[in-house]
Design a protein around this motif. Sequence first.
Motif, PDB file in Angstrom:
ATOM      1  N   ASN A  97       0.745  -1.212   0.004  1.00  0.00           N
ATOM      2  CA  ASN A  97       0.023   0.015   0.106  1.00  0.00           C
ATOM      3  C   ASN A  97       0.750   1.206  -0.117  1.00  0.00           C
ATOM      4  O   ASN A  97       0.346   2.302   0.373  1.00  0.00           O
ATOM      5  CB  ASN A  97      -0.874  -0.010   1.127  1.00  0.00           C
ATOM      6  CG  ASN A  97      -1.829  -1.165   1.012  1.00  0.00           C
ATOM      7  OD1 ASN A  97      -2.313  -1.499   0.134  1.00  0.00           O
ATOM      8  ND2 ASN A  97      -2.497  -1.580   2.434  1.00  0.00           N
ATOM      9  N   LYS A  98       1.927   1.284  -0.383  1.00  0.00           N
ATOM     10  CA  LYS A  98       3.058   2.390  -0.552  1.00  0.00           C
ATOM     11  C   LYS A  98       3.495   2.653  -1.837  1.00  0.00           C
ATOM     12  O   LYS A  98       3.977   3.763  -2.321  1.00  0.00           O
ATOM     13  CB  LYS A  98       4.116   2.297   0.607  1.00  0.00           C
ATOM     14  CG  LYS A  98       3.680   2.200   1.985  1.00  0.00           C
ATOM     15  CD  LYS A  98       4.868   1.936   2.924  1.00  0.00           C
ATOM     16  CE  LYS A  98       4.377   2.108   4.273  1.00  0.00           C
ATOM     17  NZ  LYS A  98       4.013   0.840   4.707  1.00  0.00           N
ATOM     18  N   VAL A  99       3.192   1.904  -2.936  1.00  0.00           N
ATOM     19  CA  VAL A  99       3.740   1.901  -4.228  1.00  0.00           C
ATOM     20  C   VAL A  99       2.446   1.985  -5.140  1.00  0.00           C
ATOM     21  O   VAL A  99       1.436   1.254  -4.894  1.00  0.00           O
ATOM     22  CB  VAL A  99       4.600   0.889  -4.747  1.00  0.00           C
ATOM     23  CG1 VAL A  99       5.216   0.865  -6.110  1.00  0.00           C
ATOM     24  CG2 VAL A  99       5.824   0.743  -3.596  1.00  0.00           C
ATOM     25  N   HIS A 100       2.482   3.050  -5.780  1.00  0.00           N
ATOM     26  CA  HIS A 100       1.328   3.165  -6.874  1.00  0.00           C
ATOM     27  C   HIS A 100       1.721   2.464  -8.259  1.00  0.00           C
ATOM     28  O   HIS A 100       2.901   2.756  -8.739  1.00  0.00           O
ATOM     29  CB  HIS A 100       1.340   4.901  -7.294  1.00  0.00           C
ATOM     30  CG  HIS A 100       0.207   5.240  -8.172  1.00  0.00           C
ATOM     31  ND1 HIS A 100      -1.180   4.843  -7.928  1.00  0.00           N
ATOM     32  CD2 HIS A 100       0.373   5.423  -9.433  1.00  0.00           C
ATOM     33  CE1 HIS A 100      -1.755   5.126  -8.931  1.00  0.00           C
ATOM     34  NE2 HIS A 100      -0.857   5.501 -10.158  1.00  0.00           N
ATOM     35  N   ARG A 101       0.844   1.570  -8.416  1.00  0.00           N
ATOM     36  CA  ARG A 101       1.098   0.437  -9.589  1.00  0.00           C
ATOM     37  C   ARG A 101       0.406   1.544 -10.832  1.00  0.00           C
ATOM     38  O   ARG A 101      -0.401   2.231 -10.881  1.00  0.00           O
ATOM     39  CB  ARG A 101       0.400  -0.536  -9.609  1.00  0.00           C
ATOM     40  CG  ARG A 101       0.242  -1.588 -10.682  1.00  0.00           C
ATOM     41  CD  ARG A 101      -0.126  -2.923 -10.471  1.00  0.00           C
ATOM     42  NE  ARG A 101       0.307  -3.583  -9.605  1.00  0.00           N
ATOM     43  CZ  ARG A 101       1.146  -4.656  -9.554  1.00  0.00           C
ATOM     44  NH1 ARG A 101       1.539  -4.911 -10.979  1.00  0.00           N
ATOM     45  NH2 ARG A 101       1.796  -5.239  -8.410  1.00  0.00           N
TER      46      ARG A 101
ATOM     47  N   SER B  57      14.135  -5.773  -7.022  1.00  0.00           N
ATOM     48  CA  SER B  57      13.040  -6.796  -7.805  1.00  0.00           C
ATOM     49  C   SER B  57      11.539  -6.701  -7.390  1.00  0.00           C
ATOM     50  O   SER B  57      10.750  -6.459  -8.372  1.00  0.00           O
ATOM     51  CB  SER B  57      13.607  -8.189  -7.394  1.00  0.00           C
ATOM     52  OG  SER B  57      12.797  -9.013  -8.042  1.00  0.00           O
ATOM     53  N   LEU B  58      11.319  -6.189  -6.024  1.00  0.00           N
ATOM     54  CA  LEU B  58       9.811  -6.303  -5.671  1.00  0.00           C
ATOM     55  C   LEU B  58       9.368  -4.889  -5.745  1.00  0.00           C
ATOM     56  O   LEU B  58       8.342  -4.794  -6.213  1.00  0.00           O
ATOM     57  CB  LEU B  58       9.799  -7.062  -4.281  1.00  0.00           C
ATOM     58  CG  LEU B  58       9.940  -8.279  -4.174  1.00  0.00           C
ATOM     59  CD1 LEU B  58       9.945  -8.737  -2.562  1.00  0.00           C
ATOM     60  CD2 LEU B  58       8.949  -9.337  -4.911  1.00  0.00           C
ATOM     61  N   LEU B  59      10.206  -3.955  -5.793  1.00  0.00           N
ATOM     62  CA  LEU B  59       9.873  -2.623  -6.174  1.00  0.00           C
ATOM     63  C   LEU B  59       9.431  -2.320  -7.558  1.00  0.00           C
ATOM     64  O   LEU B  59       8.110  -1.868  -7.699  1.00  0.00           O
ATOM     65  CB  LEU B  59      10.927  -1.754  -5.644  1.00  0.00           C
ATOM     66  CG  LEU B  59      10.650  -0.143  -5.924  1.00  0.00           C
ATOM     67  CD1 LEU B  59       9.673   0.250  -4.922  1.00  0.00           C
ATOM     68  CD2 LEU B  59      11.700   0.685  -5.729  1.00  0.00           C
ATOM     69  N   LEU B  60      10.124  -2.847  -8.302  1.00  0.00           N
ATOM     70  CA  LEU B  60       9.810  -2.810  -9.565  1.00  0.00           C
ATOM     71  C   LEU B  60       8.267  -3.579  -9.889  1.00  0.00           C
ATOM     72  O   LEU B  60       7.689  -3.214 -10.925  1.00  0.00           O
ATOM     73  CB  LEU B  60      10.960  -3.616 -10.823  1.00  0.00           C
ATOM     74  CG  LEU B  60      12.177  -2.767 -10.635  1.00  0.00           C
ATOM     75  CD1 LEU B  60      13.254  -3.283 -11.383  1.00  0.00           C
ATOM     76  CD2 LEU B  60      12.002  -1.242 -11.439  1.00  0.00           C
ATOM     77  N   GLN B  61       8.369  -4.815  -9.429  1.00  0.00           N
ATOM     78  CA  GLN B  61       7.178  -5.423  -9.739  1.00  0.00           C
ATOM     79  C   GLN B  61       5.933  -4.787  -8.973  1.00  0.00           C
ATOM     80  O   GLN B  61       4.850  -4.847  -9.634  1.00  0.00           O
ATOM     81  CB  GLN B  61       7.202  -6.852  -8.961  1.00  0.00           C
ATOM     82  CG  GLN B  61       8.275  -7.631  -9.627  1.00  0.00           C
ATOM     83  CD  GLN B  61       8.618  -9.111  -8.722  1.00  0.00           C
ATOM     84  OE1 GLN B  61       7.458  -9.657  -8.329  1.00  0.00           O
ATOM     85  NE2 GLN B  61       9.659  -9.736  -8.760  1.00  0.00           N
ATOM     86  N   GLU B  62       6.256  -4.234  -7.931  1.00  0.00           N
ATOM     87  CA  GLU B  62       4.997  -3.479  -7.417  1.00  0.00           C
ATOM     88  C   GLU B  62       4.569  -2.160  -8.278  1.00  0.00           C
ATOM     89  O   GLU B  62       3.532  -1.760  -8.365  1.00  0.00           O
ATOM     90  CB  GLU B  62       5.342  -3.143  -5.801  1.00  0.00           C
ATOM     91  CG  GLU B  62       5.302  -4.098  -4.804  1.00  0.00           C
ATOM     92  CD  GLU B  62       3.962  -4.706  -4.756  1.00  0.00           C
ATOM     93  OE1 GLU B  62       3.022  -3.917  -4.300  1.00  0.00           O
ATOM     94  OE2 GLU B  62       3.970  -6.023  -4.977  1.00  0.00           O
ATOM     95  N   PHE B  63       5.476  -1.552  -8.879  1.00  0.00           N
ATOM     96  CA  PHE B  63       5.324  -0.408  -9.903  1.00  0.00           C
ATOM     97  C   PHE B  63       4.503  -1.099 -10.831  1.00  0.00           C
ATOM     98  O   PHE B  63       3.992  -0.187 -11.570  1.00  0.00           O
ATOM     99  CB  PHE B  63       6.520   0.221 -10.462  1.00  0.00           C
ATOM    100  CG  PHE B  63       7.076   1.200  -9.224  1.00  0.00           C
ATOM    101  CD1 PHE B  63       6.428   2.143  -9.016  1.00  0.00           C
ATOM    102  CD2 PHE B  63       8.566   1.195  -9.055  1.00  0.00           C
ATOM    103  CE1 PHE B  63       6.931   3.148  -8.016  1.00  0.00           C
ATOM    104  CE2 PHE B  63       9.073   2.011  -8.207  1.00  0.00           C
ATOM    105  CZ  PHE B  63       8.131   3.058  -7.745  1.00  0.00           C
ATOM    106  N   GLY B  64       4.382  -2.296 -11.439  1.00  0.00           N
ATOM    107  CA  GLY B  64       3.881  -2.766 -12.412  1.00  0.00           C
ATOM    108  C   GLY B  64       4.668  -3.282 -13.806  1.00  0.00           C
ATOM    109  O   GLY B  64       4.167  -3.527 -14.862  1.00  0.00           O
ATOM    110  N   PHE B  65       5.790  -3.257 -13.288  1.00  0.00           N
ATOM    111  CA  PHE B  65       6.688  -3.657 -14.493  1.00  0.00           C
ATOM    112  C   PHE B  65       6.511  -5.133 -14.736  1.00  0.00           C
ATOM    113  O   PHE B  65       6.835  -6.207 -13.734  1.00  0.00           O
ATOM    114  CB  PHE B  65       8.149  -3.485 -14.405  1.00  0.00           C
ATOM    115  CG  PHE B  65       8.650  -1.870 -14.141  1.00  0.00           C
ATOM    116  CD1 PHE B  65       9.144  -1.628 -15.515  1.00  0.00           C
ATOM    117  CD2 PHE B  65       8.309  -0.976 -13.322  1.00  0.00           C
ATOM    118  CE1 PHE B  65       9.440  -0.258 -15.845  1.00  0.00           C
ATOM    119  CE2 PHE B  65       8.839   0.235 -13.299  1.00  0.00           C
ATOM    120  CZ  PHE B  65       9.231   0.759 -14.598  1.00  0.00           C
TER     121      PHE B  65
END
Length: 178
Positions: free
Chosen positions: A60-64, A131-139
């Motif tokens: 709930n902190k990263v905007h996809r 890795s997980l930050l990029l996934q959370e962004f929607g990459f």
Amino acid sequence: FLLLYLFISAEHGKELVSPCLSPGFTGEWEHAEITYRISGQKAVNLHKLCASRVLEILRNKVHRTEEVKDVDFYAFSYYYDLAANVGLIDVEKGGSLVVGDFDIAAKYVCRTAETQPQGNPFLCMDLTYISLLLQEFGFPENKVLKLTRKINNVETSWALGAIFHYIDSLSRQKSPAL
């Protein structure tokens, strides 16, 4: 410091234990004139435990954003340095990789860290986080990232620092009283 603090699973005074550090790792780390004793926690699957903690922090902190699938992306600084550190790109020239390469590298580094001491005890944590930050962004896993230090022969690191300074100065400005 913030990143390390976020991955701490237990805090007892100035002793910090993280599921993202090698199980046998112990060391000291200084921040803001405070010296912390840090260590890894005993783990069978370091990557799984670390990933669980990272996702807990990112929830709930990263905007996809759907747009990331359709446009070219360049990555700099932290992304570049990590990718170069583990041989995903050339240290001097940079290069391209797919988002999934960070996940593969994280799993490998974390698995290796379970049994062998590493020169960089934070590498498992850093790669798992990226890795997980990029996934959370929607990459998507197969999305190509271009990692470079220069665009049109102009160094990019100064621009990143300048924008962070600008954003910080905006948040410090106060609206005039009405």
